[in-house]
Design a protein around this motif. Structure first.
Motif, PDB file in Angstrom:
ATOM      1  N   GLN A 101      13.228 -32.972  56.078  1.00  0.00           N
ATOM      2  CA  GLN A 101      13.001 -34.155  56.920  1.00  0.00           C
ATOM      3  C   GLN A 101      13.974 -35.270  56.561  1.00  0.00           C
ATOM      4  O   GLN A 101      14.470 -35.983  57.440  1.00  0.00           O
ATOM      5  N   ALA A 118       9.977 -39.542  55.078  1.00  0.00           N
ATOM      6  CA  ALA A 118      10.232 -38.102  54.946  1.00  0.00           C
ATOM      7  C   ALA A 118       9.346 -37.516  53.845  1.00  0.00           C
ATOM      8  O   ALA A 118       9.322 -38.029  52.718  1.00  0.00           O
ATOM      9  N   CYS A 147       7.440 -38.018  59.287  1.00  0.00           N
ATOM     10  CA  CYS A 147       8.367 -37.228  60.107  1.00  0.00           C
ATOM     11  C   CYS A 147       7.796 -35.872  60.512  1.00  0.00           C
ATOM     12  O   CYS A 147       8.536 -35.013  60.995  1.00  0.00           O
TER      13      CYS A 147
END
Length: 427
Positions: free
Chosen positions: A135, A130, A282
């Protein structure tokens, strides 16, 4: 007839040795003719052979020539649209079936590698990284979602923990999936092809299907021969061309680019990825990377809509690699290549039947390594008369790209530009 070699890539250069395979030059009869010797075709052929079918595979170039032999080599669970999106689209009953299957492809790969002793540098562990707090929040909900469907090999990583897994300071956290992992993708395909032949299946290379004669006893024509079959499985994906016109309108070939460094040596490789997990971020237009068996970094990302080959792949991907790992600024790139995958508007695979005896699966939309192995099992089940799982995929709604084939590329590129901006500004 022209001999189509593998495109230059790290995978082709480090492929296990295999025997030459014949070109189809006569008429043969079989139970099932599989068109395409990538993962979908090979997985289908293996499951069918294990259940007593006679199988003939036609490959236009060489085993694993397409996305199966050129991808990032990452075993990533679920589909390109996750189970919650599917649930909103089709309802809980169908979503339950698809959710149960979402983690099966990786298990099938491991079973194949063990059963047929396939040498493909299989390693366990995949990380979703992330870049933003939003995210990270998505990963937390994804973990809850996957655990709802019985998938428990997951661990959330905070900022400190992800630093122990990957030497990149871009990430605020992540999720480790120990049932994810990575492989040498071409060697996996070559090992599966050898397994097909060990069970009595026949694979013809340099033997493109140029026409399908449909009917009660379909015939697949190649330039120098033909195959009469009871069933046909169409598994050409992004390399199918217009062989089956019904399948072309609802999908679009896209290119993804990959580079591979020179060998990094044990110390640098271990410093970058201490546990040898693979990583993908992500972002919607995501980057992904991993170490090879000989300690190179494979790094991929970017999408070219319409599957053109960009002129300088290294110029596109190297800056992405250096953003993640500035410590590689003096490292040489030994290989750069592109490969096509097939995108659908829904980002979900298209599975179905044409008439009574032509089956197909296509459009993995970037999640092909695991899905294709599952697809082979589901197609084989359907040919044996067990269609419940096949129908769960076949009933997914699919739509043609807006504007037809002429406009599908600019529309998709516009969408990618929009999502690229979202990634950039952290939405």
């Amino acid at each position: 007839m022209a001999n189509t070699p593998y495109p230059e890539s790290y995978y082709a250069a480090s492929a296990n040795a295999v025997p030459p395979r014949p070109v189809l030059q006569d008429d043969v009869e079989t139970d099932v003719c599989v068109i395409g010797a990538g993962y979908t075709g090979l997985s289908s052929a293996l499951f069918l052979l294990e259940n007593g079918f006679k199988v003939t595979v036609l490959e236009a170039a060489k085993v694993g020539f397409g996305a199966s032999g050129r991808n990032g080599g990452q075993i990533v669970n679920s589909y390109s649209r996750d189970i919650d999106v599917i649930e909103r689209s089709v309802g809980p009953k169908q979503a339950q079936l698809l959710g149960q299957m979402a983690f099966e492809g990786g298990r099938i790969i491991r079973e194949r590698v063990a059963k047929y002793n396939i040498q493909c540098d299989l390693k366990d562990g995949g990380v979703f990284a992330a870049i933003t707090a939003k995210q990270m929040g998505h990963l937390e909900s994804q973990k809850r979602l996957w655990e709802r469907f019985g998938h428990t090999q997951l661990e959330l990583l905070d900022q400190k923990r992800i630093r122990e897994v990957v030497a990149c300071d871009q990430y605020v956290g992540g999720m480790l999936d120990m049932s994810g992992g990575h492989i040498h993708p071409l060697n996996l395909a070559l090992g599966e092809a050898a397994a097909v032949e060990s069970l009595g299946g026949t694979i013809y290379e340099q033997s493109p299907a140029v026409r399908i004669e449909r009917g009660a006893n379909p015939v697949v024509h190649t330039p120098q021969g033909k195959v009469r079959a009871k069933f046909i499985i169409v598994a050409g994906n992004a390399y199918l061309g217009n062989l089956v016109p019904e399948l072309a309108a609802k999908s679009m070939p896209c290119g993804t680019q990959v580079i591979t460094t020179e060998p990094l040596g044990d110390a640098l490789a271990t410093a970058l990825l201490p546990q040898d997990y693979c990583v993908e971020d992500c972002n919607y237009l995501l980057d992904y990377y991993r170490l090879t068996g000989d300690k190179r970094l494979v790094f991929g990302g970017g999408v070219v809509y319409g599957a053109r080959d960009p002129a300088n792949i290294e110029a596109i991907i190297r800056p992405k690699m250096l953003k993640a790992f500035p410590q590689l600024k003096d490292v040489k790139i030994d290989y750069a290549w592109t490969g096509n995958f097939l995108l659908t508007l829904s980002r979900l695979p298209q599975v179905g039947r044409l008439g009574d005896n032509i089956y197909y699966s296509q459009g993995c939309s970037g999640h092909g390594v695991t899905y294709t192995h599952l697809a082979g099992k589901v197609l084989a089940e359907a040919l044996r008369g067990q269609a419940e799982r096949f129908d769960a995929f076949a009933d997914l709604p699919h739509y043609p790209f807006p504007g037809g084939q002429l406009l599908r590329t600019p529309f998709a590129a516009l969408g990618a530009w929009y999502y690229g901006l979202r990634d950039k500004f952290g939405y």
